[in-house]
Design an enzyme around this catalytic site. Sequence first.
Site, mmCIF file in Angstrom:
data_model
loop_
_atom_site.group_PDB
_atom_site.id
_atom_site.type_symbol
_atom_site.label_atom_id
_atom_site.label_comp_id
_atom_site.label_asym_id
_atom_site.label_seq_id
_atom_site.Cartn_x
_atom_site.Cartn_y
_atom_site.Cartn_z
ATOM 1 C CG ASP A 50 -0.515 0.440 2.455
ATOM 2 O OD1 ASP A 50 0.937 0.295 2.526
ATOM 3 O OD2 ASP A 50 -1.079 0.330 3.511
ATOM 4 C CB CYS A 72 0.605 -2.455 4.697
ATOM 5 S SG CYS A 72 0.356 -3.832 6.153
ATOM 6 C CB THR A 95 1.698 -2.726 11.150
ATOM 7 O OG1 THR A 95 0.555 -3.305 10.446
ATOM 8 C CG2 THR A 95 1.458 -1.739 11.817
ATOM 9 C CG HIS A 124 8.572 -25.892 11.142
ATOM 10 N ND1 HIS A 124 8.675 -25.882 12.474
ATOM 11 C CD2 HIS A 124 9.851 -26.398 10.825
ATOM 12 C CE1 HIS A 124 9.912 -26.387 13.064
ATOM 13 N NE2 HIS A 124 10.676 -26.649 11.887
ATOM 14 N NE ARG A 135 2.916 4.228 9.083
ATOM 15 C CZ ARG A 135 1.690 4.946 8.994
ATOM 16 N NH1 ARG A 135 0.702 3.954 9.402
ATOM 17 N NH2 ARG A 135 1.386 5.788 8.379
ATOM 18 C CG HIS A 169 6.733 -29.646 9.489
ATOM 19 N ND1 HIS A 169 6.521 -28.900 10.801
ATOM 20 C CD2 HIS A 169 8.037 -29.875 9.473
ATOM 21 C CE1 HIS A 169 7.647 -28.775 11.551
ATOM 22 N NE2 HIS A 169 8.600 -29.558 10.657
HETATM 23 C C1 RB5 Z 1 -2.455 2.533 6.415
HETATM 24 O O1 RB5 Z 1 -2.736 3.605 6.992
HETATM 25 C C2 RB5 Z 1 -2.131 1.228 7.379
HETATM 26 O O2 RB5 Z 1 -3.278 1.178 8.098
HETATM 27 C C3 RB5 Z 1 -1.643 0.235 6.621
HETATM 28 O O3 RB5 Z 1 -0.530 0.646 6.072
HETATM 29 C C4 RB5 Z 1 -1.324 -1.052 7.489
HETATM 30 O O4 RB5 Z 1 -0.475 -0.702 8.618
HETATM 31 C C5 RB5 Z 1 -2.553 -1.818 7.939
HETATM 32 O O5 RB5 Z 1 -2.249 -2.860 8.638
#
Ligand code: RB5
Length: 145
Positions: A8, A65, A67, A98, A109, A133
């Site tokens: 994203d 993304c 996280t 596994h 981030r 497995h």
């Molecule tokens: C976008 O703001 C953010 O929510 C997305 O990049 C991600 O971290 C979602 O899990």
Amino acid sequence: MKIAIGSDHVGYELKPAMIEYLQDLGCSVKDFGTRSNARVDYPDYSKKVSEAVLSGEFERGILICGTGVGISIAANKIKGIRAVVCSEPYSAKLSKEHNNTNILALGSRVVGKELAKMIVNEWLGAEFEGGRHSKRIEKIAKLEE
Ligand code: RB5
């Protein structure tokens, strides 16, 4: 190895460095977008990369993304996808050995570029061990029915 990659707008911060790293490793990489920091919805990229992997054209997928959480949750809704979000290399390696993960998710981030490269390197270098497995992977597949 042929890799499908997608992100994203938040994951886009990390993606160019990952593409460059994968190419340096000798991988063939196709970017399924997004290609700017304009706001998009991460499930759309989970879908594109998951379908690319399931088509058989790409051996593995990488999704990024903010996280790695949302984009991996969405990918795991697609039958046949086993996506793992990792912020350290050990789980990445074991997730292949596994759990036979076919998608690795990263959080731009959460991890810096160098740690992300280590995670990717461990994951790409690992192979599914099969054996005991396999039965567990079959049981996961049954949960999709
Ligand atoms: C976008 O703001 C953010 O929510 C997305 O990049 C991600 O971290 C979602 O899990």
